[in-house]
Scaffold this active site. Sequence first.
Site, short mmCIF file in Angstrom:
data_model
loop_
_atom_site.label_atom_id
_atom_site.label_comp_id
_atom_site.label_asym_id
_atom_site.label_seq_id
_atom_site.Cartn_x
_atom_site.Cartn_y
_atom_site.Cartn_z
CB CYS A 113 -0.97 -0.06 1.18
SG CYS A 113 -2.35 1.07 1.08
CG HIS A 114 -0.21 4.94 1.38
ND1 HIS A 114 -1.45 4.33 1.32
CD2 HIS A 114 -0.37 6.14 0.76
CE1 HIS A 114 -2.31 5.12 0.69
NE2 HIS A 114 -1.68 6.22 0.34
#
Length: 183
Positions: A113-114
């Site tokens: 994800c991030h």
Amino acid sequence: MADARLQGRKVAVLATDGFEQVELTKPVEALKAAGAQVEVVSPKAGEIQGYNHHDKGDTVAVDRELAQANASDYDAIVLPGGVINPDQLRLEPKAIDFIRAFAEAKKPIAAICHGPWTLINAEAVDGRRMTSWPSLEADLKNAGADWVDEEVVVDDGLVTSRNPDDLPAFCAKMVEEFAEGRH
């Protein structure tokens, strides 16, 4: 018979407040199921706050403060996402140094994800094929990564995925790459 592919391996999960809950808990479950010893490492002691997207989730106990952690004591590292978590870690020089030590030692890294945001600051993405949450595409490309939109991408010990929907594939490849060791 129990999965013992990671027996004797020690894995750091670097996170702080604002981590996406399932992006920490599901990889930890998969690692422990494969026999790994897992430690949640954080710049703060006590507990860190998880999130389910925008809503507060559960807290998770910190096993080791980052100030007392040494990358040489671990075989691999997991970098969960959530927007707040990696954004805060990017501002922590010790966190970036910790991640950079894994990259320089060619130890396996799994980021979802991030989570790959921190790899940019650790100067560990140039020339690497990887994926992430879509909003990181330009950041990763600007840092020299070959960004692709795929469920899971493996590049020489670096495992990346886009979001919680990718966790089954992410966890399977993470265990596989961590079992292989240094690349």
